[in-house]
Design a protein around this motif. Sequence first.
Motif, mmCIF file in Angstrom:
data_model
loop_
_atom_site.group_PDB
_atom_site.id
_atom_site.type_symbol
_atom_site.label_atom_id
_atom_site.label_comp_id
_atom_site.label_asym_id
_atom_site.label_seq_id
_atom_site.Cartn_x
_atom_site.Cartn_y
_atom_site.Cartn_z
ATOM 1 N N ILE A 235 -144.202 -27.427 -64.754
ATOM 2 C CA ILE A 235 -143.441 -27.207 -65.995
ATOM 3 C C ILE A 235 -143.193 -25.717 -66.197
ATOM 4 O O ILE A 235 -142.073 -25.291 -66.497
ATOM 5 N N LEU A 236 -144.246 -24.920 -65.996
ATOM 6 C CA LEU A 236 -144.103 -23.481 -66.237
ATOM 7 C C LEU A 236 -143.184 -22.832 -65.205
ATOM 8 O O LEU A 236 -142.438 -21.900 -65.527
ATOM 9 N N LEU A 237 -143.217 -23.363 -63.994
ATOM 10 C CA LEU A 237 -142.309 -22.865 -62.962
ATOM 11 C C LEU A 237 -140.853 -23.149 -63.355
ATOM 12 O O LEU A 237 -139.983 -22.269 -63.298
ATOM 13 N N GLN A 238 -140.619 -24.386 -63.786
ATOM 14 C CA GLN A 238 -139.269 -24.762 -64.219
ATOM 15 C C GLN A 238 -138.835 -23.909 -65.412
ATOM 16 O O GLN A 238 -137.688 -23.484 -65.508
ATOM 17 N N ALA A 239 -139.787 -23.654 -66.302
ATOM 18 C CA ALA A 239 -139.481 -22.856 -67.497
ATOM 19 C C ALA A 239 -139.051 -21.450 -67.102
ATOM 20 O O ALA A 239 -138.143 -20.878 -67.704
ATOM 21 N N GLU A 240 -139.732 -20.885 -66.083
ATOM 22 C CA GLU A 240 -139.352 -19.551 -65.621
ATOM 23 C C GLU A 240 -137.912 -19.529 -65.149
ATOM 24 O O GLU A 240 -137.162 -18.603 -65.429
ATOM 25 N N VAL A 241 -137.548 -20.574 -64.408
ATOM 26 C CA VAL A 241 -136.178 -20.670 -63.916
ATOM 27 C C VAL A 241 -135.193 -20.710 -65.081
ATOM 28 O O VAL A 241 -134.126 -20.109 -65.034
ATOM 29 N N LEU A 242 -135.568 -21.417 -66.144
ATOM 30 C CA LEU A 242 -134.667 -21.580 -67.285
ATOM 31 C C LEU A 242 -134.564 -20.305 -68.126
ATOM 32 O O LEU A 242 -133.670 -20.185 -68.959
ATOM 33 N N GLU A 243 -135.510 -19.365 -67.923
ATOM 34 C CA GLU A 243 -135.520 -18.118 -68.694
ATOM 35 C C GLU A 243 -135.369 -18.377 -70.186
ATOM 36 O O GLU A 243 -134.429 -17.895 -70.825
ATOM 37 N N LEU A 244 -136.288 -19.160 -70.717
ATOM 38 C CA LEU A 244 -136.195 -19.532 -72.129
ATOM 39 C C LEU A 244 -136.577 -18.349 -73.011
ATOM 40 O O LEU A 244 -137.624 -17.738 -72.818
ATOM 41 N N ARG A 245 -135.710 -18.046 -73.942
ATOM 42 C CA ARG A 245 -135.966 -16.919 -74.830
ATOM 43 C C ARG A 245 -135.549 -17.267 -76.251
ATOM 44 O O ARG A 245 -134.667 -18.087 -76.466
ATOM 45 N N ALA A 246 -136.191 -16.635 -77.193
ATOM 46 C CA ALA A 246 -135.788 -16.788 -78.597
ATOM 47 C C ALA A 246 -136.340 -15.601 -79.352
ATOM 48 O O ALA A 246 -137.305 -14.966 -78.912
ATOM 49 N N SER A 247 -135.727 -15.320 -80.479
ATOM 50 C CA SER A 247 -136.245 -14.234 -81.293
ATOM 51 C C SER A 247 -137.403 -14.732 -82.140
ATOM 52 O O SER A 247 -137.400 -15.854 -82.622
ATOM 53 N N THR A 248 -138.406 -13.888 -82.300
ATOM 54 C CA THR A 248 -139.505 -14.243 -83.206
ATOM 55 C C THR A 248 -139.232 -13.675 -84.592
ATOM 56 O O THR A 248 -139.955 -13.944 -85.528
#
Length: 477
Positions: A235-248
Motif C-alpha cells: 500500500i505504501l509503495l503504491q501511495a508513493e507512486v501516487l504522490e499523495l499530497r494535501a495542505s494541512t
Amino acid sequence: ENIVVSDLAQKMARKSRDVIRVLMKMGEMVNESQSIDQATAALVVEEMGHTAVFVSDNALEDSLMDSIVDHGDDAPRAPVVTIMGHVDHGKTSLLDAIRRAKVAAGEVGGITQHIGAYHVETPRGMVTFLDTPGHAAFTAMRSRGAKATDIVILVVAADDGVMPQTAEAIDHARAANVPLIVAINKMDKESADPDRVQNELSAKGVVPEDWGGDTQIVKLSAHSGDGIDNLLDAILLQAEVLELRASTKGAAQGVVIESRIDKGRGAVATLLVQKGTLKKGDLVLAGTMYGRARALTDENGKLVKAVGPSMPVEILGLPEAPGAGDEFLVVADERKAREVAEFRLARDRQVRMDMQQAMKLENVFANMGKKEAASVNIVLKADVRGSLEALTAALHDLGTDEVVVKIVSSGVGAIAESDVTLAESTGSVVLGFNVRADNGARAKCQNDGIDLRYYSIIYELLDDVKAAMSGLLSPER
Ligand code: GDP
C-alpha cells in the motif's frame, strides 16, 4: 459560458499544465490562454477530483469556494484505502487483522470503536482504512461525486478464486480510476491455489507484476496474520507512486464517511478530512446542513482537538445525519453557511421538479400517440451530477430541426433494472457515463434487446448519439 484554462486551474488551485494534461487525455489540444466551454470545463473539474459549480447558477457557492481555496503549501498525506471483494472472501477478517496487528505493535489500546474508518501507523508511514467493506459504500460515495479512496484492496480467497463480486469490484475500481492491490487471502488453507487465482485475475486484465503486469499481489492469511505487513508495504509503495499530497493549513474540506442519529448525542457523523485541519468548534457545512463541530473523537474513542488530511474523525454538532459521500467544508461565517445550505436545498428541489417535468413531457407524447420517428430517446446515467449536467446540455445541443434528442430520464448512479424498463417502454437506448449496469439490468437488456452502452469520454458518447441521429448507427446491436 467559456472559461480560460489558466483561470480554471487557478480556481482549483492547480497548475495550468495539469489541466492541459487532462484536456489532452480528453482529446482537446489547448494552451493555457485559450478558453474551453462549460461542459468541457465541468468534465475537467470532475476528472481532477473537484466538484463543478457553475458560476451562472451557483454564484453563491462560487464565492464560497473562492474564499476557502487558498491552502498554501502542500505536504505528503497518508493513502486512504477501501477493501472490496466477494462475500466471505475475508474483507472483514482482513480489516480486523490489520487493526489487531497495529495494537499488538504496541499502540495504546483504548476502546476501538467502529466509526467507519481507522488509521494505522507503520514504520514507513500511516495508512487510513475505510472500514465499511463492500461495494455499496464505495458506489454510494462515487454516485455523490466524492472521491474518498486512493487505493482499492481486492480480497480474493485463495481457495475460491475470482467470483462475480470480484469482477464487479475490478470494474468499480477501474471506473473510478483507482489503483488495485490484490490480497490473496486464506493462504493458510490446505486447498489454497494462488496460481489459479492469478490466472483468473489475468483473464480479467488484472495482471500480477511477477507476470509482467502492473498489479501488486500479496498472499496472506487474515487468520494467521502472515503477509499483513507485506500488504501494508505494498500500500505504501503504491501511495508513493501516487504522490499523495494535501495542505494541512487552512479550513478543512473532506467527505462524510457515515452518519447516524444517536439517542443521547444527536447526529453523529464520521468525516474524512482531505485538506486543511478540522478543529473543535469549527463551523461545518455538509451538503444541505451546517453546525459547529462540538466534539471530535478518534476511532479509539479519544477526544482530539484537531485532525489533518487523510484522518477520520467522528463529530457531534450537525442538526441531522448527513449522507455518506456528502462533501463537507469549514466556513468562517454562519450567514454564509445558512445561505449556501438553503441554496442547495432549493437547487435539489429544482432538479427533482425538472426530472418530473421531463417525465410528464414524455407522457404527453405518448398520449398523443405520436411515433417517435424523429427523435433519439435516451436514458442517461452518470457517476456524478456535474457530468450529468454537462452531458444533458451537450446532448440537447445536438438536436436539429429534423431529429431531436430526448432525454427520457437521467440520474446519478449505476444503471438499474428500472432504468431498462423505462428505456423499453419509451424506445430508448441506455447510456452509462462512468457507470455500469447492475446484474439485473444487464440481463434485462440482453433479454429484451435494449441497447446498452458505456462511456468514459464525453466525445465518444456524443459521437455515437450523432451517428444514431443520422441513422448511421442502428439503435440496437
Ligand atoms: P467477508 O464477507 O468478505 O467480510 O468475509 P469474512 O471476513 O466475514 O470471512 C468469511 C469467512 O472466511 C469467515 O468464516 C472467516 O473466518 C473466514 N476467513 C477469513 N479469512 C480467513 C483466512 O485467512 N483463513 C481462513 N482459513 N479463513 C478465513
